[in-house]
Design a protein around this motif. Structure first.
Motif, mmCIF file in Angstrom:
data_model
loop_
_atom_site.group_PDB
_atom_site.id
_atom_site.type_symbol
_atom_site.label_atom_id
_atom_site.label_comp_id
_atom_site.label_asym_id
_atom_site.label_seq_id
_atom_site.Cartn_x
_atom_site.Cartn_y
_atom_site.Cartn_z
ATOM 1 N N PRO A 104 -80.757 -15.131 -74.752
ATOM 2 C CA PRO A 104 -80.444 -14.060 -74.000
ATOM 3 C C PRO A 104 -78.993 -14.074 -73.383
ATOM 4 C CG PRO A 104 -82.500 -14.657 -73.372
ATOM 5 C CD PRO A 104 -82.021 -15.623 -74.353
ATOM 6 N N GLY A 105 -78.083 -13.221 -73.379
ATOM 7 C CA GLY A 105 -76.742 -13.402 -73.031
ATOM 8 C C GLY A 105 -75.554 -13.850 -74.219
ATOM 9 N N VAL A 106 -76.080 -13.897 -75.205
ATOM 10 C CA VAL A 106 -75.064 -14.706 -76.366
ATOM 11 C C VAL A 106 -75.111 -13.466 -77.409
ATOM 12 C CG1 VAL A 106 -74.615 -16.352 -78.190
ATOM 13 C CG2 VAL A 106 -75.554 -17.016 -75.714
ATOM 14 N N GLU A 107 -74.028 -12.806 -77.596
ATOM 15 C CA GLU A 107 -73.895 -11.831 -78.590
ATOM 16 C C GLU A 107 -72.891 -12.024 -79.473
ATOM 17 O OE1 GLU A 107 -73.510 -6.885 -78.927
ATOM 18 O OE2 GLU A 107 -73.743 -7.674 -76.996
ATOM 19 N N PHE A 108 -72.834 -12.143 -80.696
ATOM 20 C CA PHE A 108 -71.876 -12.599 -81.630
ATOM 21 C C PHE A 108 -71.012 -11.287 -81.810
ATOM 22 C CE2 PHE A 108 -74.573 -16.255 -83.604
ATOM 23 C CZ PHE A 108 -74.480 -16.985 -82.609
ATOM 24 N N GLY A 109 -69.761 -11.826 -81.867
ATOM 25 C CA GLY A 109 -68.645 -10.624 -82.262
ATOM 26 C C GLY A 109 -68.372 -9.868 -80.890
ATOM 27 N N SER A 110 -68.859 -10.125 -79.718
ATOM 28 C CA SER A 110 -68.289 -9.307 -78.665
ATOM 29 C C SER A 110 -67.732 -10.143 -77.482
ATOM 30 C CB SER A 110 -69.375 -8.572 -77.782
ATOM 31 O OG SER A 110 -70.523 -9.445 -77.486
ATOM 32 N N ASN A 111 -68.145 -11.459 -77.540
ATOM 33 C CA ASN A 111 -67.735 -12.422 -76.474
ATOM 34 C C ASN A 111 -67.148 -13.772 -77.152
ATOM 35 O OD1 ASN A 111 -69.925 -13.404 -76.930
ATOM 36 N ND2 ASN A 111 -70.919 -13.340 -75.095
ATOM 37 N N SER A 112 -66.749 -13.725 -78.398
ATOM 38 C CA SER A 112 -66.054 -14.838 -79.088
ATOM 39 C C SER A 112 -66.831 -16.109 -79.022
ATOM 40 C CB SER A 112 -64.652 -15.073 -78.563
ATOM 41 O OG SER A 112 -63.924 -13.943 -78.798
ATOM 42 N N VAL A 113 -68.136 -16.245 -79.011
ATOM 43 C CA VAL A 113 -69.101 -17.609 -78.723
ATOM 44 C C VAL A 113 -69.347 -18.029 -80.250
ATOM 45 C CG1 VAL A 113 -70.103 -16.672 -76.735
ATOM 46 C CG2 VAL A 113 -71.169 -16.003 -78.939
ATOM 47 N N LEU A 114 -69.069 -17.487 -81.426
ATOM 48 C CA LEU A 114 -69.053 -17.894 -82.561
ATOM 49 C C LEU A 114 -67.903 -18.081 -83.208
ATOM 50 C CD1 LEU A 114 -71.016 -19.269 -85.221
ATOM 51 C CD2 LEU A 114 -71.268 -16.728 -85.734
ATOM 52 N N ILE A 115 -66.994 -18.980 -83.596
ATOM 53 C CA ILE A 115 -65.631 -19.162 -84.111
ATOM 54 C C ILE A 115 -65.730 -20.121 -84.885
ATOM 55 C CG2 ILE A 115 -64.761 -18.335 -81.975
ATOM 56 C CD1 ILE A 115 -64.025 -20.941 -81.020
ATOM 57 N N SER A 116 -64.678 -20.113 -85.886
ATOM 58 C CA SER A 116 -64.333 -21.097 -86.651
ATOM 59 C C SER A 116 -63.216 -22.221 -86.001
ATOM 60 C CB SER A 116 -63.639 -20.789 -88.188
ATOM 61 O OG SER A 116 -62.561 -20.228 -87.893
ATOM 62 N N PHE A 117 -63.228 -23.383 -86.224
ATOM 63 C CA PHE A 117 -62.429 -24.368 -85.220
ATOM 64 C C PHE A 117 -62.133 -25.667 -86.080
ATOM 65 C CE2 PHE A 117 -62.115 -27.756 -82.017
ATOM 66 C CZ PHE A 117 -61.241 -27.162 -81.229
ATOM 67 N N THR A 118 -60.747 -26.056 -85.733
ATOM 68 C CA THR A 118 -60.507 -27.313 -86.366
ATOM 69 C C THR A 118 -60.149 -28.288 -85.259
ATOM 70 O OG1 THR A 118 -59.524 -26.180 -88.301
ATOM 71 C CG2 THR A 118 -58.914 -28.559 -87.800
ATOM 72 N N MET A 127 -67.497 -24.319 -87.543
ATOM 73 C CA MET A 127 -67.984 -23.391 -86.961
ATOM 74 C C MET A 127 -68.578 -23.873 -85.635
ATOM 75 S SD MET A 127 -69.546 -21.007 -90.027
ATOM 76 C CE MET A 127 -69.906 -22.537 -91.004
ATOM 77 N N ARG A 128 -68.584 -23.112 -84.648
ATOM 78 C CA ARG A 128 -69.306 -23.607 -83.346
ATOM 79 C C ARG A 128 -69.668 -22.462 -82.431
ATOM 80 N NH1 ARG A 128 -64.311 -25.601 -79.273
ATOM 81 N NH2 ARG A 128 -63.337 -23.629 -78.967
ATOM 82 N N VAL A 129 -70.916 -22.605 -81.697
ATOM 83 C CA VAL A 129 -71.333 -21.599 -80.796
ATOM 84 C C VAL A 129 -71.014 -22.426 -79.577
ATOM 85 C CG1 VAL A 129 -73.417 -20.726 -79.917
ATOM 86 C CG2 VAL A 129 -72.959 -20.916 -82.285
ATOM 87 N N ALA A 130 -70.266 -21.629 -78.733
ATOM 88 C CA ALA A 130 -69.977 -22.271 -77.388
ATOM 89 C C ALA A 130 -70.209 -21.168 -76.266
ATOM 90 C CB ALA A 130 -68.507 -22.728 -77.315
ATOM 91 N N PHE A 223 -71.027 -26.984 -86.199
ATOM 92 C CA PHE A 223 -71.666 -27.343 -87.486
ATOM 93 C C PHE A 223 -70.920 -26.833 -88.722
ATOM 94 C CE2 PHE A 223 -72.714 -23.076 -86.213
ATOM 95 C CZ PHE A 223 -72.683 -22.253 -87.298
ATOM 96 N N ASN A 224 -71.297 -27.423 -89.977
ATOM 97 C CA ASN A 224 -70.599 -26.867 -91.070
ATOM 98 C C ASN A 224 -71.471 -27.182 -92.346
ATOM 99 O OD1 ASN A 224 -68.844 -25.849 -92.758
ATOM 100 N ND2 ASN A 224 -67.230 -27.268 -92.302
ATOM 101 N N ASP A 225 -71.111 -26.822 -93.632
ATOM 102 C CA ASP A 225 -71.824 -27.090 -94.715
ATOM 103 C C ASP A 225 -73.396 -27.124 -94.767
ATOM 104 O OD1 ASP A 225 -69.262 -27.720 -95.746
ATOM 105 O OD2 ASP A 225 -69.337 -29.868 -94.884
ATOM 106 N N MET A 226 -73.844 -25.811 -94.256
ATOM 107 C CA MET A 226 -75.142 -25.950 -94.445
ATOM 108 C C MET A 226 -75.533 -25.296 -95.725
ATOM 109 S SD MET A 226 -77.953 -23.756 -91.792
ATOM 110 C CE MET A 226 -77.703 -22.148 -92.630
ATOM 111 N N TYR A 227 -76.411 -25.984 -96.352
ATOM 112 C CA TYR A 227 -77.099 -25.980 -98.107
ATOM 113 C C TYR A 227 -78.375 -25.984 -98.089
ATOM 114 C CZ TYR A 227 -72.008 -26.845 -99.005
ATOM 115 O OH TYR A 227 -70.502 -26.902 -99.102
#
Length: 467
Positions: A104-118, A127-130, A223-227
């Protein structure tokens, strides 16, 4: 050339198949007709690489890789591996179309909680969920990030690289409610995780990262490289096999040939459900009386694991249609025996039917089944009284005098080699079998059936013939 990944799954000791031709050659059909349809595309000179790839992907969902092999099913995932080169397409909008969250309270695409990062320190791209919601009790045992993937029944392996920040060991790589990996550690560097799981039937499974119930302030999951791989759940057994390891939900292929209308001793370490759909008859040993072994048809619907039986088939079983038992549980333990119980005070019964796991040489006063009779070890047509794996024999070691042969009754009728109501007319061509029911020639003229074979007894067109 159509090619798939060539990843080696060391944990599973399985090599990922890399071409459609390799997939076809190292697989077992699960759905009737799937193999023929796939082969037709590969043999079509006008088929494009794209069509072959699509046919291979469809076939992989309808078949199982042979033991020691795996399918790369990662084409079922989207945006599962970000690199420095492809990071531009890993936008917030694109990721939000594929990845989901149950907290609850986490909605991807609206509050930038799912992003790619280096990470500038490690130069790792991921990628990360923060989100602050990851620390709340409402997040416990819920998926923080996952994809919905429809999977056919089978065995799978999910792998990924990951770390957590703020609270170590607070998340797992998970396949729905089926299985979880070990807890993911912190440290800011991606480490490898994997989870093996089975699906009982076709359905949608959540694949991703689950927040566990460890209390504390989890700030992000990287996380990354999920196969995803489909691995073999097939166990192959034959006359030379040894004892099987305990296992659940596996498919067993019994690589033995059986002739229709002939009884064979058998002992399997798993239950055969609804045996009448598999065998023409299933007998359980009931008595021994003055050189006669008596058997009766099993009344129940299922067999018992590790118990020896006599079985008969309606049709010949060859390499083209080896017996396959799907979704069974292999029980650990010694092959069982079956002995007639005696009343209190009576002497122990001197004869018993004994199963075996590995191939063996029979000891004295033991009998193997041949030509409708139980034959004393080293007294039959075999040069040595050897017995193939997953079979059974009669142990008469307590008898004072062991006869050379024992006859057999099934439901009070004496058993003959081929039990048919009426001998069929001789066909234009015939198959030739040895006395163990194994095919030694196929599709030959009856008059020339024994040409080129060594001297011995053979079965041709339902009759024993001596050469």
């Amino acid at each position: 050339m159509v090619a798939f990944s060539a990843t080696l799954l060391n944990a599973q000791d399985s090599a990922t198949l890399t071409t459609p031709e390799e997939i076809l050659a190292n697989s077992v059909e699960d759905e009737a007709g799937a193999r023929a349809a796939f082969e037709a595309v590969l043999n079509n000179a006008e088929a494009t690489d794209a069509e072959k790839t699509e046919a291979a992907r469809l076939y992989m969902t309808l078949s199982t890789p042979a033991p020691g092999h795996a399918y790369d099913m990662s084409f079922l995932l989207d945006y599962n591996a970000v690199t420095a080169e492809n990071q531009g397409k890993y936008t917030q909008a694109n990721l939000a179309q594929t990845w989901h969250c149950d907290i609850p309270g986490v909605e991807f695409g609206s509050n930038s909680v799912l992003i790619s990062f280096t990470n500038s320190g490690t130069q790792e791209t991921y990628m990360r969920v923060a989100a602050s919601a990851l620390a709340s009790e409402e997040s416990y045992d819920k998926f923080a990030v996952y994809q919905n993937v429809e999977l056919a029944a089978g065995s799978y392996k999910l792998s990924a690289r990951a770390f957590v920040a703020g609270l170590a060991s607070s998340a797992t790589l998970s396949a729905g409610a089926i299985a979880d990996s070990k807890a993911i550690t912190g440290g800011g560097k991606l480490l490898d995780y994997s989870v093996d799981f089975n699906t009982k039937e076709t359905g949608v499974v959540k694949l991703g990262f689950k927040r566990n119930s460890a209390p504390g302030k989890l700030t992000q999951i990287a996380f990354n490289d999920m196969y995803l791989y489909k691995v073999s759940n097939i166990v192959e057994i034959n006359n030379e096999s040894g004892e099987l390891a305990a296992a659940t939900d596996v498919n067993v292929i019994l690589q033995r040939e059986f002739q229709a209308g002939v009884y064979y001793p058998i002992c399997l370490p798993f239950v055969v459900e609804n045996w009448r759909e598999v065998f023409a008859d299933l007998l359980l040993w009931t008595n021994y009386d003055n050189g006669v072994c008596e058997f009766k048809t099993v009344a129940g619907a299922n067999t018992q694991a590790r118990k020896p039986y006599m079985v008969k088939f309606n049709d010949d079983v060859t390499a083209e249609n080896y017996m396959r038992f799907n979704g069974v549980t292999i029980q650990k333990g010694n092959a069982g025996s079956w002995v007639k119980t005696v009343a209190e005070g009576e002497e122990a019964f001197p004869v018993k039917m004994q199963g075996n796991w590995a191939a063996m040489e029979l000891p004295e006063k033991c009998y193997f089944f041949e030509d409708g009779q139980w034959v004393l070890a080293n007294a039959g047509s075999r040069a040595a009284a050897t017995l193939g794996a997953f079979s059974a024999y009669i142990d008469a070691s307590s008898l004072e005098t062991a006869p050379e042969k024992m006859s057999m009754k099934a439901n009070n009728d004496v058993v003959t080699l081929i039990e048919v109501a009426e001998a069929p007319a001789a066909p234009a061509v015939v198959n030739v079998y040895n006395l163990q029911g194994m095919t030694v020639k196929t599709g030959v003229c009856e008059a020339e059936a024994l040409e080129g074979l060594p001297n011995g007894l053979y079965i041709v067109n339902g009759k024993k013939i001596v050469k």
